[in-house]
Write a protein that holds these residues in place. Structure first.
Motif, PDB file in Angstrom:
ATOM      1  N   CYS A  69       0.863  -1.253   0.213  1.00  0.00           N
ATOM      2  CA  CYS A  69       0.056   0.007   0.083  1.00  0.00           C
ATOM      3  C   CYS A  69       0.791   1.188  -0.032  1.00  0.00           C
ATOM      4  O   CYS A  69       1.974   1.383   0.452  1.00  0.00           O
ATOM      5  CB  CYS A  69      -0.780  -0.038   1.171  1.00  0.00           C
ATOM      6  SG  CYS A  69      -1.677   1.434   1.510  1.00  0.00           S
ATOM      7  N   CYS A 108       0.898   3.504   2.329  1.00  0.00           N
ATOM      8  CA  CYS A 108       1.136   3.846   3.579  1.00  0.00           C
ATOM      9  C   CYS A 108       2.312   2.942   3.845  1.00  0.00           C
ATOM     10  O   CYS A 108       3.059   3.405   5.087  1.00  0.00           O
ATOM     11  CB  CYS A 108       0.114   3.612   4.440  1.00  0.00           C
ATOM     12  SG  CYS A 108      -0.450   2.033   4.625  1.00  0.00           S
ATOM     13  N   HIS A 168       2.272  -0.461   4.196  1.00  0.00           N
ATOM     14  CA  HIS A 168       1.566  -1.960   4.562  1.00  0.00           C
ATOM     15  C   HIS A 168       1.874  -2.775   3.511  1.00  0.00           C
ATOM     16  O   HIS A 168       1.069  -2.556   2.461  1.00  0.00           O
ATOM     17  CB  HIS A 168       0.215  -1.642   5.365  1.00  0.00           C
ATOM     18  CG  HIS A 168      -0.461  -2.931   5.946  1.00  0.00           C
ATOM     19  ND1 HIS A 168       0.384  -3.744   6.613  1.00  0.00           N
ATOM     20  CD2 HIS A 168      -1.486  -3.521   5.378  1.00  0.00           C
ATOM     21  CE1 HIS A 168      -0.524  -4.757   6.955  1.00  0.00           C
ATOM     22  NE2 HIS A 168      -1.459  -4.522   6.247  1.00  0.00           N
ATOM     23  N   CYS A 225      -6.728  -1.496   2.017  1.00  0.00           N
ATOM     24  CA  CYS A 225      -5.599  -1.822   2.944  1.00  0.00           C
ATOM     25  C   CYS A 225      -6.324  -1.939   4.395  1.00  0.00           C
ATOM     26  O   CYS A 225      -7.168  -1.054   4.667  1.00  0.00           O
ATOM     27  CB  CYS A 225      -4.594  -0.567   2.966  1.00  0.00           C
ATOM     28  SG  CYS A 225      -3.496  -0.328   4.266  1.00  0.00           S
ATOM     29  N   HIS A 251      -4.804  -0.985   7.198  1.00  0.00           N
ATOM     30  CA  HIS A 251      -4.261   0.006   8.033  1.00  0.00           C
ATOM     31  C   HIS A 251      -4.726   1.197   7.661  1.00  0.00           C
ATOM     32  O   HIS A 251      -4.943   2.244   8.527  1.00  0.00           O
ATOM     33  CB  HIS A 251      -2.731   0.248   7.841  1.00  0.00           C
ATOM     34  CG  HIS A 251      -1.882  -0.870   8.746  1.00  0.00           C
ATOM     35  ND1 HIS A 251      -0.791  -0.853   8.999  1.00  0.00           N
ATOM     36  CD2 HIS A 251      -2.367  -2.029   8.890  1.00  0.00           C
ATOM     37  CE1 HIS A 251      -0.186  -1.840   9.855  1.00  0.00           C
ATOM     38  NE2 HIS A 251      -1.225  -2.793   9.634  1.00  0.00           N
ATOM     39  N   CYS A 252      -4.851   1.889   6.266  1.00  0.00           N
ATOM     40  CA  CYS A 252      -5.407   3.416   6.070  1.00  0.00           C
ATOM     41  C   CYS A 252      -6.682   3.324   5.365  1.00  0.00           C
ATOM     42  O   CYS A 252      -7.158   4.096   5.082  1.00  0.00           O
ATOM     43  CB  CYS A 252      -3.987   3.998   5.409  1.00  0.00           C
ATOM     44  SG  CYS A 252      -3.858   3.282   3.860  1.00  0.00           S
ATOM     45  N   SER A 275      -7.204   2.467   2.206  1.00  0.00           N
ATOM     46  CA  SER A 275      -7.312   2.964   0.793  1.00  0.00           C
ATOM     47  C   SER A 275      -7.312   1.727  -0.111  1.00  0.00           C
ATOM     48  O   SER A 275      -6.753   0.601   0.407  1.00  0.00           O
ATOM     49  CB  SER A 275      -6.236   3.874   0.581  1.00  0.00           C
ATOM     50  OG  SER A 275      -4.879   3.381   0.827  1.00  0.00           O
TER      51      SER A 275
HETATM   52 ZN   LIG Z   1      -2.446   1.441   3.787  1.00  0.00          ZN
END
Ligand SMILES: [Zn+2]
Length: 75
Positions: free
Chosen positions: A10, A12, A14, A25, A27-28, A30
């Motif tokens: 990703c 970010c 990840h 994702c 984590h974020c 997106s």
């Molecule tokens: Zn992410």
């Protein structure tokens, strides 16, 4: 439709395993694309759609000015 599981990263940072065209994702939240070029394709499509909408609005404004505003102004 299932693809061969592949490691995707990703924006970010990840990294996770995806077997779909587009995954989310954890984590974020997106979108992460299986094929990196798909992202550009989606972006180009978005620009194309925006261009068409702008063109249609411009055309409708022109038609409005020609057919409705002009006769009113010339009275
Ligand atoms: Zn992410």
């Amino acid at each position: 439709m299932s693809l061969k599981p592949k490691q995707v990263t990703c924006q970010c940072g990840h990294t996770f395993t995806s077997s779909r065209d587009r995954a989310w994702c954890e984590h974020c939240a997106s979108a992460v694309y299986y094929h990196a070029k798909d992202k550009n394709k989606h972006k180009l499509n978005h620009i194309y759609v925006t261009g068409v909408i702008v063109a249609v609005i411009s055309f409708l404004t022109y038609v409005f000015m020609e057919l409705i505003a002009s006769p009113l102004l010339s009275l």
